[in-house]
Scaffold this active site. Structure first.
Site, PDB file in Angstrom:
ATOM      1  N   ASP A  24      77.828  30.295  26.627  1.00  0.00           N
ATOM      2  CA  ASP A  24      79.147  30.343  27.239  1.00  0.00           C
ATOM      3  C   ASP A  24      79.882  29.071  26.857  1.00  0.00           C
ATOM      4  O   ASP A  24      79.491  27.979  27.252  1.00  0.00           O
ATOM      5  CB  ASP A  24      79.042  30.460  28.764  1.00  0.00           C
ATOM      6  CG  ASP A  24      80.421  30.552  29.411  1.00  0.00           C
ATOM      7  OD1 ASP A  24      81.057  31.609  29.272  1.00  0.00           O
ATOM      8  OD2 ASP A  24      80.866  29.567  30.019  1.00  0.00           O
ATOM      9  N   GLU A 118      80.785  34.792  23.325  1.00  0.00           N
ATOM     10  CA  GLU A 118      81.892  35.584  23.831  1.00  0.00           C
ATOM     11  C   GLU A 118      82.954  35.702  22.751  1.00  0.00           C
ATOM     12  O   GLU A 118      83.068  34.847  21.886  1.00  0.00           O
ATOM     13  CB  GLU A 118      82.481  34.843  25.033  1.00  0.00           C
ATOM     14  CG  GLU A 118      83.105  35.728  26.046  1.00  0.00           C
ATOM     15  CD  GLU A 118      83.179  35.000  27.379  1.00  0.00           C
ATOM     16  OE1 GLU A 118      83.730  35.570  28.303  1.00  0.00           O
ATOM     17  OE2 GLU A 118      82.689  33.868  27.468  1.00  0.00           O
ATOM     18  N   CYS A 171      77.822  40.270  37.781  1.00  0.00           N
ATOM     19  CA  CYS A 171      76.682  39.588  38.390  1.00  0.00           C
ATOM     20  C   CYS A 171      75.492  39.697  37.443  1.00  0.00           C
ATOM     21  O   CYS A 171      75.129  40.797  37.015  1.00  0.00           O
ATOM     22  CB  CYS A 171      76.351  40.213  39.743  1.00  0.00           C
ATOM     23  SG  CYS A 171      74.824  39.554  40.456  1.00  0.00           S
ATOM     24  N   CYS A 174      72.430  41.773  39.537  1.00  0.00           N
ATOM     25  CA  CYS A 174      72.478  43.194  39.876  1.00  0.00           C
ATOM     26  C   CYS A 174      73.473  43.985  39.029  1.00  0.00           C
ATOM     27  O   CYS A 174      73.491  45.203  39.065  1.00  0.00           O
ATOM     28  CB  CYS A 174      72.784  43.390  41.362  1.00  0.00           C
ATOM     29  SG  CYS A 174      74.487  42.998  41.803  1.00  0.00           S
ATOM     30  N   CYS A 190      77.893  36.730  44.415  1.00  0.00           N
ATOM     31  CA  CYS A 190      77.906  38.189  44.337  1.00  0.00           C
ATOM     32  C   CYS A 190      78.010  38.800  45.732  1.00  0.00           C
ATOM     33  O   CYS A 190      77.230  38.469  46.629  1.00  0.00           O
ATOM     34  CB  CYS A 190      76.653  38.699  43.632  1.00  0.00           C
ATOM     35  SG  CYS A 190      76.621  40.487  43.475  1.00  0.00           S
ATOM     36  N   CYS A 193      74.684  41.577  45.989  1.00  0.00           N
ATOM     37  CA  CYS A 193      73.290  41.170  46.179  1.00  0.00           C
ATOM     38  C   CYS A 193      73.153  39.750  46.734  1.00  0.00           C
ATOM     39  O   CYS A 193      72.037  39.290  46.998  1.00  0.00           O
ATOM     40  CB  CYS A 193      72.510  41.306  44.867  1.00  0.00           C
ATOM     41  SG  CYS A 193      72.895  40.050  43.649  1.00  0.00           S
ATOM     42  N   ASP A 200      79.398  29.357  34.803  1.00  0.00           N
ATOM     43  CA  ASP A 200      79.167  29.377  33.360  1.00  0.00           C
ATOM     44  C   ASP A 200      77.771  29.882  33.017  1.00  0.00           C
ATOM     45  O   ASP A 200      77.568  30.598  32.040  1.00  0.00           O
ATOM     46  CB  ASP A 200      79.376  27.972  32.761  1.00  0.00           C
ATOM     47  CG  ASP A 200      80.791  27.460  33.012  1.00  0.00           C
ATOM     48  OD1 ASP A 200      81.712  28.298  33.109  1.00  0.00           O
ATOM     49  OD2 ASP A 200      80.958  26.233  33.123  1.00  0.00           O
TER      50      ASP A 200
HETATM   51 ZN   LIG Z   1      74.673  40.788  42.357  1.00  0.00          ZN
END
Ligand SMILES: [Zn+2]
Length: 251
Positions: A24, A118, A171, A174, A190, A193, A200
């Site tokens: 990243d 990216e 996330c 999850c 998140c 979860c 980053d």
């Molecule tokens: Zn999550």
């Protein structure tokens, strides 16, 4: 006069071919890797900026080659000296920046089988004036350029996430995607979860996951992603490095 040199580089098999790293590229740090490693931003321009400012002021005060109405005259020795110092400082800044990037990209390309970055619209980001100086300083474009040819030399696969892949909003535990994430939010929390992770690092982990999807053959890869994974292609004359680059469009 000009001449051409043909260099034979062996396409090596990367040392740990299965090692995948998500990178990243950031503004606070030069890069955050999915391994948790943080590469500090050298910001050579920041350090030299004061000196550059001072030299620019000095140059403006001295007797330059043009009068206020634009006619030419012989510049003073002091002006010539200040101009030379300014040029040297600019060159040093550029050298420091390039050196930092070379160290990072060499290390990345030689110690991983797959690097995922990216897709950054650098030109578009530079239009945002507040971010422009930092981004230009970190040399995003230069980093990507160096990675492109070094991965070809090292037989490393360079995977580029699709332009709209939400690496920051997803996330990494999850997979649920946030609708919105403020640029100022440094920690990703998140709602599904309960994961709390550095923003980053979360993005870097998502990028690494993207590469694993391609390796497993279940990802939405395009073109020749699987073939190049097993057999690094020799570099073609003409310098087209498409053999080790893939564009992913994961949603
Ligand atoms: Zn999550």
């Amino acid at each position: 006069m000009s001449f051409t040199v043909e260099v034979q580089r062996r396409v090596r098999v990367p040392a740990p071919p299965r090692a995948v790293v998500g990178v990243d590229v950031g503004i606070r740090h030069l890069a955050v890797l999915s391994t948790g490693q943080v590469i500090a931003n050298p910001r050579p321009l920041d350090q030299a900026r004061r000196r550059l400012r001072r030299l620019n002021r000095q140059l403006a005060r001295r007797h330059g080659p043009r009068t206020t109405d634009g006619t030419r005259r012989t510049p003073s020795a002091g002006w010539t000296q200040a101009r030379r110092r300014l040029a040297r400082t600019h060159a040093r800044v550029a050298n420091l920046r390039r050196d930092g990037l070379h160290k990072l990209t060499t290390e990345l390309a030689s110690s991983h089988g797959t690097i995922v970055v990216e897709h950054l619209n650098v030109a578009g980001m530079l239009r945002n004036r507040r971010l422009a100086r930092d981004i230009a300083d970190a040399g995003f474009g230069e980093l990507r350029r160096q990675l492109a040819y070094k991965t070809t030399w090292a037989g490393t696969r360079l995977v580029q996430a699709g332009t709209f892949y939400p690496s920051s909003k997803t996330c990494s535990a999850c997979g649920s995607v946030k609708a919105k994430l403020a640029l100022s939010a440094r920690v990703f929390c998140c709602g599904a979860c309960g994961l709390r992770i550095d923003r980053d690092l979360n993005a870097a982990c998502n990028l690494a996951t993207l590469a694993n999807l391609v390796v497993a053959g279940s990802g939405p890869e395009t073109e020749n992603a699987c073939g190049a994974d097993r057999k690094p292609r020799p570099r073609r004359a003409g310098g087209n490095e498409a053999g080790s680059r893939h564009q992913l469009d994961a949603g």
